[in-house]
Design a protein around this motif. Sequence first.
Motif, PDB file in Angstrom:
ATOM      1  N   MET A   1      55.040 -21.056 -61.008  1.00 25.60           N
ATOM      2  CA  MET A   1      56.356 -21.524 -60.576  1.00 25.60           C
ATOM      3  C   MET A   1      57.217 -21.832 -61.798  1.00 25.60           C
ATOM      4  SD  MET A   1      56.368 -21.437 -57.316  1.00 25.60           S
ATOM      5  CE  MET A   1      57.784 -22.462 -56.906  1.00 25.60           C
ATOM      6  N   PRO A   2      58.526 -21.645 -61.717  1.00 24.56           N
ATOM      7  CA  PRO A   2      59.383 -21.933 -62.853  1.00 24.56           C
ATOM      8  C   PRO A   2      59.447 -23.414 -63.156  1.00 24.56           C
ATOM      9  CG  PRO A   2      60.703 -21.431 -60.918  1.00 24.56           C
ATOM     10  CD  PRO A   2      59.293 -21.141 -60.558  1.00 24.56           C
ATOM     11  N   ASP A   3      59.621 -23.734 -64.426  1.00 23.22           N
ATOM     12  CA  ASP A   3      59.763 -25.124 -64.828  1.00 23.22           C
ATOM     13  C   ASP A   3      61.211 -25.534 -64.631  1.00 23.22           C
ATOM     14  OD1 ASP A   3      59.752 -27.606 -65.894  1.00 23.22           O
ATOM     15  OD2 ASP A   3      59.141 -27.011 -67.925  1.00 23.22           O
ATOM     16  N   GLU A   4      61.498 -26.237 -63.516  1.00 21.13           N
ATOM     17  CA  GLU A   4      62.872 -26.571 -63.175  1.00 21.13           C
ATOM     18  C   GLU A   4      63.381 -27.769 -63.976  1.00 21.13           C
ATOM     19  OE1 GLU A   4      62.740 -27.018 -58.994  1.00 21.13           O
ATOM     20  OE2 GLU A   4      62.281 -24.908 -58.641  1.00 21.13           O
ATOM     21  N   ARG A   5      62.542 -28.364 -64.825  1.00 17.32           N
ATOM     22  CA  ARG A   5      62.994 -29.441 -65.686  1.00 17.32           C
ATOM     23  C   ARG A   5      63.624 -28.907 -66.960  1.00 17.32           C
ATOM     24  NH1 ARG A   5      57.288 -32.207 -66.239  1.00 17.32           N
ATOM     25  NH2 ARG A   5      56.873 -29.975 -66.551  1.00 17.32           N
ATOM     26  N   ARG A   6      63.536 -27.623 -67.185  1.00 18.14           N
ATOM     27  CA  ARG A   6      64.074 -27.029 -68.392  1.00 18.14           C
ATOM     28  C   ARG A   6      65.578 -27.215 -68.439  1.00 18.14           C
ATOM     29  NH1 ARG A   6      62.161 -21.171 -70.374  1.00 18.14           N
ATOM     30  NH2 ARG A   6      60.241 -22.327 -70.041  1.00 18.14           N
ATOM     31  N   THR A   7      66.098 -27.625 -69.576  1.00 16.18           N
ATOM     32  CA  THR A   7      67.537 -27.840 -69.700  1.00 16.18           C
ATOM     33  C   THR A   7      68.254 -26.518 -69.827  1.00 16.18           C
ATOM     34  OG1 THR A   7      67.432 -28.006 -72.110  1.00 16.18           O
ATOM     35  CG2 THR A   7      67.133 -30.042 -70.837  1.00 16.18           C
ATOM     36  N   ALA A   8      69.575 -26.553 -69.553  1.00 15.50           N
ATOM     37  CA  ALA A   8      70.360 -25.323 -69.556  1.00 15.50           C
ATOM     38  C   ALA A   8      70.461 -24.713 -70.941  1.00 15.50           C
ATOM     39  CB  ALA A   8      71.763 -25.603 -68.995  1.00 15.50           C
ATOM     40  N   GLY A   9      70.296 -25.545 -71.986  1.00 19.58           N
ATOM     41  CA  GLY A   9      70.454 -25.013 -73.329  1.00 19.58           C
ATOM     42  C   GLY A   9      69.228 -24.270 -73.824  1.00 19.58           C
ATOM     43  N   GLU A  93      58.881 -14.850 -54.297  1.00 17.22           N
ATOM     44  CA  GLU A  93      57.780 -14.455 -55.181  1.00 17.22           C
ATOM     45  C   GLU A  93      58.081 -14.762 -56.642  1.00 17.22           C
ATOM     46  OE1 GLU A  93      54.752 -12.569 -54.497  1.00 17.22           O
ATOM     47  OE2 GLU A  93      55.116 -13.224 -52.441  1.00 17.22           O
ATOM     48  N   ALA A  94      59.339 -14.998 -56.992  1.00 22.12           N
ATOM     49  CA  ALA A  94      59.763 -15.128 -58.388  1.00 22.12           C
ATOM     50  C   ALA A  94      59.086 -16.311 -59.078  1.00 22.12           C
ATOM     51  CB  ALA A  94      61.278 -15.269 -58.459  1.00 22.12           C
ATOM     52  N   GLU A  95      58.773 -16.126 -60.383  1.00 22.50           N
ATOM     53  CA  GLU A  95      58.042 -17.131 -61.151  1.00 22.50           C
ATOM     54  C   GLU A  95      58.868 -17.769 -62.266  1.00 22.50           C
ATOM     55  OE1 GLU A  95      54.970 -18.217 -60.727  1.00 22.50           O
ATOM     56  OE2 GLU A  95      54.368 -16.884 -59.099  1.00 22.50           O
ATOM     57  N   HIS A  96      60.081 -17.262 -62.501  1.00 24.90           N
ATOM     58  CA  HIS A  96      60.812 -17.698 -63.689  1.00 24.90           C
ATOM     59  C   HIS A  96      62.059 -18.512 -63.370  1.00 24.90           C
ATOM     60  CE1 HIS A  96      58.008 -15.762 -66.270  1.00 24.90           C
ATOM     61  NE2 HIS A  96      58.310 -14.525 -65.890  1.00 24.90           N
ATOM     62  N   ASP A  97      62.771 -18.924 -64.425  1.00 26.91           N
ATOM     63  CA  ASP A  97      63.884 -19.871 -64.304  1.00 26.91           C
ATOM     64  C   ASP A  97      65.115 -19.278 -63.636  1.00 26.91           C
ATOM     65  OD1 ASP A  97      62.402 -21.769 -65.776  1.00 26.91           O
ATOM     66  OD2 ASP A  97      63.062 -20.873 -67.658  1.00 26.91           O
ATOM     67  N   VAL A  98      65.357 -18.000 -63.900  1.00 26.48           N
ATOM     68  CA  VAL A  98      66.549 -17.330 -63.387  1.00 26.48           C
ATOM     69  C   VAL A  98      66.133 -16.087 -62.619  1.00 26.48           C
ATOM     70  CG1 VAL A  98      68.662 -16.081 -64.017  1.00 26.48           C
ATOM     71  CG2 VAL A  98      68.065 -18.189 -65.209  1.00 26.48           C
ATOM     72  N   ILE A  99      66.794 -15.850 -61.498  1.00 32.75           N
ATOM     73  CA  ILE A  99      66.531 -14.661 -60.692  1.00 32.75           C
ATOM     74  C   ILE A  99      67.743 -13.744 -60.756  1.00 32.75           C
ATOM     75  CG2 ILE A  99      66.107 -13.770 -58.367  1.00 32.75           C
ATOM     76  CD1 ILE A  99      64.666 -16.402 -57.753  1.00 32.75           C
ATOM     77  N   VAL A 100      67.498 -12.487 -61.071  1.00 33.24           N
ATOM     78  CA  VAL A 100      68.539 -11.452 -61.050  1.00 33.24           C
ATOM     79  C   VAL A 100      68.207 -10.486 -59.919  1.00 33.24           C
ATOM     80  CG1 VAL A 100      69.624  -9.542 -62.297  1.00 33.24           C
ATOM     81  CG2 VAL A 100      68.987 -11.631 -63.525  1.00 33.24           C
ATOM     82  N   THR A 101      69.162 -10.201 -59.057  1.00 30.40           N
ATOM     83  CA  THR A 101      68.945  -9.220 -57.993  1.00 30.40           C
ATOM     84  C   THR A 101      69.836  -8.014 -58.243  1.00 30.40           C
ATOM     85  OG1 THR A 101      70.670 -10.058 -56.489  1.00 30.40           O
ATOM     86  CG2 THR A 101      68.499 -11.101 -56.379  1.00 30.40           C
ATOM     87  N   MET A 102      69.314  -6.842 -57.932  1.00 34.90           N
ATOM     88  CA  MET A 102      70.076  -5.611 -58.146  1.00 34.90           C
ATOM     89  C   MET A 102      69.582  -4.525 -57.201  1.00 34.90           C
ATOM     90  SD  MET A 102      68.386  -4.746 -61.871  1.00 34.90           S
ATOM     91  CE  MET A 102      69.507  -3.387 -62.190  1.00 34.90           C
ATOM     92  N   ASP A 103      70.412  -3.504 -57.003  1.00 29.61           N
ATOM     93  CA  ASP A 103      70.052  -2.408 -56.121  1.00 29.61           C
ATOM     94  C   ASP A 103      69.097  -1.436 -56.814  1.00 29.61           C
ATOM     95  OD1 ASP A 103      71.568  -3.442 -54.108  1.00 29.61           O
ATOM     96  OD2 ASP A 103      73.309  -2.147 -54.446  1.00 29.61           O
ATOM     97  N   THR A 172      66.716 -20.376 -60.247  1.00 31.23           N
ATOM     98  CA  THR A 172      65.689 -20.259 -59.217  1.00 31.23           C
ATOM     99  C   THR A 172      65.633 -21.470 -58.292  1.00 31.23           C
ATOM    100  OG1 THR A 172      64.381 -18.849 -60.687  1.00 31.23           O
ATOM    101  CG2 THR A 172      63.220 -19.849 -58.845  1.00 31.23           C
ATOM    102  N   HIS A 173      66.033 -22.636 -58.780  1.00 31.37           N
ATOM    103  CA  HIS A 173      65.945 -23.823 -57.922  1.00 31.37           C
ATOM    104  C   HIS A 173      66.866 -23.715 -56.707  1.00 31.37           C
ATOM    105  CE1 HIS A 173      69.499 -25.151 -60.303  1.00 31.37           C
ATOM    106  NE2 HIS A 173      69.846 -25.720 -59.156  1.00 31.37           N
ATOM    107  N   ALA A 191      73.053 -18.256 -47.685  1.00 27.41           N
ATOM    108  CA  ALA A 191      72.044 -19.257 -48.029  1.00 27.41           C
ATOM    109  C   ALA A 191      72.312 -19.852 -49.412  1.00 27.41           C
ATOM    110  CB  ALA A 191      70.650 -18.627 -47.985  1.00 27.41           C
ATOM    111  N   LEU A 192      72.727 -19.028 -50.362  1.00 21.39           N
ATOM    112  CA  LEU A 192      73.046 -19.538 -51.699  1.00 21.39           C
ATOM    113  C   LEU A 192      74.258 -20.461 -51.661  1.00 21.39           C
ATOM    114  CD1 LEU A 192      72.488 -16.344 -53.895  1.00 21.39           C
ATOM    115  CD2 LEU A 192      71.095 -18.425 -53.886  1.00 21.39           C
TER     116      LEU A 192
END
Length: 322
Positions: A1-9, A93-103, A172-173, A191-192
Amino acid sequence: MPDERRTAGELMSVSVVIPCYRSARTLDELVTRSVAVLRSLAVPHEVILVVDGSPDDTWSVAAALARRFPAVRAVHLSRNYGQHNALVAGIREAEHDVIVTMDDDLQHPPEQIPLLLAALAGDRLDLVYGLPHEEEHGAVRSLVSRTVKAGMSGMLGIRSARMISAFRAFRTHLRHGFDRFAGPHASVDVALSWATTRVGSVGVHMDRRRDGRSTYTLRMLVRHTANMLFGYSTIPLRVASYLGFMVGVFGLVMGAVVLWSFAVGNTTVVGFTSLASMITLFSSAQLMAVGLLGEYVGRIHASGMGRPTYVIRERIGSSVSV
């Protein structure tokens, strides 16, 4: 699971989610280019291919890519559930901090992913849409798409609706905003919108579709719009109430006219045409209201039956960060 405590910087790890349907010919190039771009960013990453019950060889290609690239995972849905349902499966299913969706048709160049991530850097935005510099669809499809977005903005209260695109990046959060999302009628963008109002956009280059024709036809766009209206809003019911009020006022006016005609003695000729028109008008309004209620009741019934958003047949690839 992504570490949602990670700061934006701090450095952002990235999960790319791609719903796949009839994309056997484009998937190899898309994944190869995507992995190359993510490697160049020097961040932990993964590519999740969600094969939405495609009838061609898309699953075989996706499975081979998952075995070929350590960063690639392939998820096979048990049947065709629709693009947004497949996206929900990949997002979960995503495991990381940011999710990118594309066709999956190479219209969204992977080389544009860094633009989305750059716009998302910092703590100002949670969701970024990639908007094409030029329309990638035909005039009719583009007009309908703009109309739908305007309707989403006005009727569903989604202020960012005019920026909506299938090429998006978000933290991801935000998926926790639809943890209890269930049922067959999914809309990722609605939903977003429940999870954040910190939404932005960035201009990106879009390529023309190289192979085949888009399965997201005008008919499917209309169906998706109906799903959003009936699944996430009570506006149609409100419209039916307004319509009933207007028809009632019209009926009162017509009743007053009939009484006036009777009072002044103008009742020698039976108004069959007027009577038939009134009956048709009132019947139409009643049937429309009943139909709207039936649509909502049907969706409640479908949810009560426990119809799933998706069912996963199998997975290939590890969830180890690369």
